[in-house]
Write an enzyme that holds these catalytic residues in place. Structure first.
Site, mmCIF file in Angstrom:
data_model
loop_
_atom_site.group_PDB
_atom_site.id
_atom_site.type_symbol
_atom_site.label_atom_id
_atom_site.label_comp_id
_atom_site.label_asym_id
_atom_site.label_seq_id
_atom_site.Cartn_x
_atom_site.Cartn_y
_atom_site.Cartn_z
ATOM 1 N N ASP A 12 0.849 -1.201 0.000
ATOM 2 C CA ASP A 12 0.000 0.000 0.000
ATOM 3 C C ASP A 12 0.877 1.241 0.000
ATOM 4 O O ASP A 12 2.031 1.198 0.428
ATOM 5 C CB ASP A 12 -0.849 0.059 1.286
ATOM 6 C CG ASP A 12 -1.690 -1.177 1.467
ATOM 7 O OD1 ASP A 12 -2.069 -1.779 0.452
ATOM 8 O OD2 ASP A 12 -1.939 -1.534 2.636
ATOM 9 N N VAL A 13 0.264 2.341 -0.398
ATOM 10 C CA VAL A 13 1.030 3.595 -0.451
ATOM 11 C C VAL A 13 1.615 3.945 0.929
ATOM 12 O O VAL A 13 2.727 4.479 1.029
ATOM 13 C CB VAL A 13 0.152 4.733 -1.050
ATOM 14 C CG1 VAL A 13 -1.016 5.065 -0.141
ATOM 15 C CG2 VAL A 13 0.970 5.969 -1.370
#
Ligand code: URA
Length: 261
Positions: free
Chosen positions: A129-130
């Site tokens: 995920d970011v």
């Protein structure tokens, strides 16, 4: 009638013999030499691998003495491709937060491929995920990438997870036994709490936002998530945003992990 003055005539059969002999000469490199050069051990060890029938070339079990063209032939040990093709690269990146795991972001954000050399083109293996930090592989070896991410191989991924609050023994047990998520029960995981609110979690599935959802499900939202290991690959000294190439030994260990998992 042949005249002795025709210089080509008596030599033609000889030339044909040579051409025929040349065709029969072994070409390519010895398989054990190619295996040894990619980190499978000494030539002797590689000969043993071949003798044990663990090596295939283009799908056929290879015999000792086999020669191969590393650029053309598909070589596998225990079913795992041997990365002998020139031009294949394997990067280990320590992904910082705020960088998206995609080859090209439609919103113009910085991506993980912006952090590694642009040539040859590589793509991330799986995704973080970011907001997640830590180890991410990037490669142009589609075969290996597919094997690592395919659920049937179940390569282990280890995370260090800072969560809100201190997790009880019951909470840890739920993580270990499997947590009911909206896409089904998670597979058994290894979970420990080296210090209050810090978990070490090892999973071998690759569901979307899995660790965050598992921790949410036991009532401890994730505050920080760092991936610290992918199968046999780990590196404590790689700083966020830095990358390095995998060593031959690491590539071999990874190929073994996908073959045996
Ligand atoms: N699990 C998550 O929730 N996020 C990641 O980035 C990786 C695993």
């Amino acid at each position: 009638m042949t005249t002795p003055s025709d210089p080509d005539e008596p030599e033609a059969p000889l030339w044909e013999q040579w051409a025929e002999q040349r065709k029969q000469l072994p070409t390519g490199e010895r398989l054990q030499k190619v295996l040894a050069s990619t980190g499978w051990g000494s030539r002797r060890t590689c000969e043993e691998l071949i003798a044990e029938g663990r090596v295939t070339v283009n799908g056929d079990v290879a015999q000792l003495g086999r020669r191969v063209d590393p650029e053309q032939d598909r070589i596998e040990v225990d079913g795992a491709p041997v990365g002998v093709k020139p031009g294949l690269v394997y990067y280990l990146l320590n992904k910082p937060t705020g960088v998206v795991t995609t080859a090209k972001d439609t919103h113009g954000r910085r991506t993980v491929v912006d952090l590694v050399p642009s040539e040859p083109r590589v793509f991330p293996v799986g995704r973080l995920d970011v907001d997640t930090e830590g180890l991410l592989l990037l490669t142009n070896d589609g075969d290996l990438a597919h094997r690592i991410t395919h659920p049937s191989h179940g390569v282990e991924k280890e995370y260090l997870v800072h969560v809100k609050g201190r997790v009880s023994q019951g909470g840890l047990r739920r993580l270990r036994d499997g947590v009911e998520l909206d896409d089904g029960l998670t597979a058994p995981a290894a979970a420990s709490q080296p210090s209050p609110g810090v978990l070490r979690l090892t999973i071998h599935e690759g569901r979307n936002r899995q660790v965050r959802r598992m921790c949410d499900a036991i009532g401890h939202p994730v505050l920080r998530l760092v991936r610290t290991r992918i199968g046999p690959i780990t590196d404590r000294s790689l700083r966020p945003g830095d990358w390095r190439e995998l060593s031959t030994g690491e590539r071999r260990a990874l190929a073994e992990a996908v073959a045996t998992s």
